[in-house]
Design a protein around this motif. Structure first.
Motif, PDB file in Angstrom:
ATOM      1  N   THR A  90       0.818  -1.395  -0.202  1.00  0.00           N
ATOM      2  CA  THR A  90       0.186   0.005  -0.033  1.00  0.00           C
ATOM      3  C   THR A  90       1.064   1.281   0.686  1.00  0.00           C
ATOM      4  OG1 THR A  90      -0.417  -0.231   2.557  1.00  0.00           O
ATOM      5  CG2 THR A  90      -1.535  -1.018   0.604  1.00  0.00           C
ATOM      6  N   GLN A  95      -3.084   3.083  -5.838  1.00  0.00           N
ATOM      7  CA  GLN A  95      -4.432   2.504  -6.358  1.00  0.00           C
ATOM      8  C   GLN A  95      -4.610   1.441  -4.677  1.00  0.00           C
ATOM      9  OE1 GLN A  95      -1.974   2.566  -8.360  1.00  0.00           O
ATOM     10  NE2 GLN A  95      -2.573   1.948 -10.395  1.00  0.00           N
ATOM     11  N   THR A  98      -4.885   3.729  -2.119  1.00  0.00           N
ATOM     12  CA  THR A  98      -6.487   4.956  -2.427  1.00  0.00           C
ATOM     13  C   THR A  98      -7.369   4.232  -2.334  1.00  0.00           C
ATOM     14  OG1 THR A  98      -5.361   5.794  -4.561  1.00  0.00           O
ATOM     15  CG2 THR A  98      -8.189   6.271  -4.328  1.00  0.00           C
ATOM     16  N   MET A  99      -7.165   2.451  -2.237  1.00  0.00           N
ATOM     17  CA  MET A  99      -8.834   1.540  -1.842  1.00  0.00           C
ATOM     18  C   MET A  99      -8.438   1.819  -0.696  1.00  0.00           C
ATOM     19  SD  MET A  99      -8.484  -2.178  -3.194  1.00  0.00           S
ATOM     20  CE  MET A  99      -8.430  -2.528  -4.469  1.00  0.00           C
ATOM     21  N   LYS A 100      -7.408   1.529   0.263  1.00  0.00           N
ATOM     22  CA  LYS A 100      -7.033   1.767   2.104  1.00  0.00           C
ATOM     23  C   LYS A 100      -8.269   3.018   2.216  1.00  0.00           C
ATOM     24  CE  LYS A 100      -4.263   1.280   5.323  1.00  0.00           C
ATOM     25  NZ  LYS A 100      -2.931   1.197   5.716  1.00  0.00           N
ATOM     26  N   LYS A 101      -8.547   3.896   1.623  1.00  0.00           N
ATOM     27  CA  LYS A 101      -9.009   4.789   2.470  1.00  0.00           C
ATOM     28  C   LYS A 101     -10.438   5.585   1.543  1.00  0.00           C
ATOM     29  CE  LYS A 101      -5.037   8.174   1.893  1.00  0.00           C
ATOM     30  NZ  LYS A 101      -4.156   8.961   1.261  1.00  0.00           N
ATOM     31  N   GLU A 102     -10.639   4.191   1.253  1.00  0.00           N
ATOM     32  CA  GLU A 102     -12.447   4.530   0.355  1.00  0.00           C
ATOM     33  C   GLU A 102     -12.861   3.128   1.479  1.00  0.00           C
ATOM     34  OE1 GLU A 102     -12.456   1.839  -2.832  1.00  0.00           O
ATOM     35  OE2 GLU A 102     -12.015   3.667  -3.817  1.00  0.00           O
ATOM     36  N   GLY A 103     -12.933   3.142   2.789  1.00  0.00           N
ATOM     37  CA  GLY A 103     -13.821   2.985   3.916  1.00  0.00           C
ATOM     38  C   GLY A 103     -13.911   1.249   4.033  1.00  0.00           C
ATOM     39  N   GLY A 106     -12.987  -0.495   0.017  1.00  0.00           N
ATOM     40  CA  GLY A 106     -12.017  -0.616  -0.475  1.00  0.00           C
ATOM     41  C   GLY A 106     -11.359  -2.271   0.962  1.00  0.00           C
ATOM     42  N   ARG A 107     -11.727  -1.757   2.278  1.00  0.00           N
ATOM     43  CA  ARG A 107     -11.053  -2.580   2.854  1.00  0.00           C
ATOM     44  C   ARG A 107     -11.393  -3.882   2.383  1.00  0.00           C
ATOM     45  NH1 ARG A 107     -11.936   0.656   7.030  1.00  0.00           N
ATOM     46  NH2 ARG A 107     -14.262  -0.298   7.206  1.00  0.00           N
ATOM     47  N   LYS A 109     -12.063  -5.250  -0.221  1.00  0.00           N
ATOM     48  CA  LYS A 109     -11.083  -5.810  -1.865  1.00  0.00           C
ATOM     49  C   LYS A 109      -9.782  -5.472  -0.906  1.00  0.00           C
ATOM     50  CE  LYS A 109     -12.181  -6.109  -5.917  1.00  0.00           C
ATOM     51  NZ  LYS A 109     -12.703  -6.515  -6.473  1.00  0.00           N
TER      52      LYS A 109
END
Length: 434
Positions: A90, A95, A98-103, A106-107, A109
């Motif tokens: 990460t 990418q 960004t996915m980690k910050k999507e809530g 994202g978690r 995924k």
């Protein structure tokens, strides 16, 4: 005892605790089911001779499953390795960050990628273990694999991979429907399950005269002191005061309250000693297979009990403490979030100055955390090697046992307090590590 009685009186909490205990029982039952095609006695003798290598460390985390070469022989280590790899990626791959910050989406995924990584690592490790076992022999020269060949390799790889996937599923179910962190509890159960055998072994050493009986009270007091030290540092925090400015939205006033930003003394947890122990055990592992003069000398020089082992081990623990803390905690992101929410540290300007202040404080407490981890991990090793003391819960294992225990009790306490019950402590509350 009143706290335990209160926990039994809450139906939801009681169901969660019972479910967790049942899942741990299933895990311990699976540890006793051996993989077909293995000479169990020869393998047990091999592990007895290589207890100070990587095999001994993995066997400890698997709760003896690797020594028995059960269907859970790989344990949960592939999942932990995959999780650490994903966390490191990460930082490198935008990418994933960004996915980690999507809530929550994202978690989920990232969790899915971790599962795929766990299966891939299990296939690789299972294959290498199967190939390695065919070339191993017991102390008397007896073969460990009864019927070597492609069928044994394929069956072993599939069995070990399926076992790790099942343990991963057990851990996720315990986290979702039980109490505590399921993956941590599985490691906790594996370490604690070997405790009774270690106590019996210590009693036999006392009876045989290898340990003086007057030394036993000192050993017990020392163990309690180490546990108390771990509890103190794992629950210690450096609290940075935060003030929120008042905001008027319509007819309502928001903010204007004081809070604090808690920074743990040991942000990195048990990751630094795990990494350092794994790397430091490589020379002993290589030395057990390669009978070359200079390899044997290097392996002996870096074995537990030597000065070079302690020096390099402490240096690596300190390095991984700072490295993993830098990955886990981002002062710039914290400062930006405070600025967006109208929060500031009294006497410090929002933005870059706040990030620098937090980074300075974090660096100082990480130094203390690194020293604490080094002392806790090195002291038991010194006692074992220099004084022949059977300190079973040494270093990393003791950190995991105490840390997981604190987390689990704090979660039970939160359930009790939410329902107006008193927790386990009459005065104060147990602070979790997270």
């Amino acid at each position: 005892m009143s706290g335990l009685q209160s926990a039994a009186n809450i139906p939801e909490l009681r169901k969660r605790i019972i479910f967790t205990l049942l899942m741990l029982a299933v895990y311990r039952m699976g540890v006793q089911i051996p993989t077909p095609g293995i000479n169990g006695e020869a393998l047990a003798s091999f592990f007895e001779q290589n207890a100070s290598t990587l095999f001994g460390m993995f066997n400890m985390f698997s709760g003896g499953a690797l020594e028995n070469f059960s269907i859970f022989a790989l344990g949960i280590m592939p999942y932990i390795s995959a999780s650490i790899i994903i966390q490191l990626l990460t930082v490198v791959i935008p990418q994933l960050e960004t996915m980690k910050k999507e809530g929550e989406a994202g978690r989920r995924k990232i969790t899915q990628y971790t599962r795929y990584g766990t299966v891939a690592l299990s296939i690789i490790q299972g294959t290498f273990i199967a190939v390695g076992l065919e070339g191993m022999a017991g102390p008397g020269g007896e073969a460990i694999v009864l019927d070597p060949g492609i069928q044994f390799k394929l069956m072993t790889m599939l069995t070990l991979t399926s076992g790790t996937a099942f343990i991963m599923w057990l851990g996720e179910q315990m986290t979702e429907r039980g109490i505590g962190n399921g993956i941590s509890l599985i490691i906790f159960a594996g370490i604690v399950a070997r405790g009774p055998a270690a106590i019996i072994n210590s009693i036999q050493l006392v009876k045989a005269g290898e340990i003086a009986i007057f030394f036993v009270p000192f050993l017990v007091i020392f163990m309690l002191g180490v546990v108390a030290t771990i509890v103190f540092f794992e629950t210690s925090q450096r609290r940075i005061p935060i003030q929120y400015a008042k905001r008027v939205v319509g007819r309502k006033v928001y903010g204007g309250q004081s809070s604090h930003l808690p920074l743990k003394i040991n942000v990195a947890g048990v990751i630094p000693p795990i990494f350092a122990s794994s790397i430091m055990m490589f020379p002993a592992t290589i030395g057990s297979f390669i009978q070359i003069d200079w390899v044997q000398r290097a392996s002996a020089a870096l074995s537990p009990g030597t000065v070079w082992y302690y020096v390099i081990f402490v240096a690596m623990v300190v390095f991984f403490c700072f490295f993993y803390t830098a990955i886990q905690f981002k002062p710039d992101d914290v400062a930006e979030n405070l600025k967006k929410n109208g929060g500031f540290i009294p006497g410090i300007r929002p933005g870059r100055r706040t990030a620098e202040f937090i980074d300075k404080v974090l660096t100082r407490i990480t130094v203390v955390g690194a020293i604490y981890l080094s002392v806790i991990c090195v002291l038991p090793t010194v006692l074992i090697s220099q004084f022949n003391i059977p300190f079973y819960f040494g270093g990393t294992a003791l950190l995991i046992v105490v840390g997981v225990g604190i987390d689990t009790i704090s979660q039970i306490e939160s359930h009790l307090v939410m329902r107006n019950y008193e927790g386990f402590m009459k005065q104060g509350r147990i602070k979790g590590r997270s």
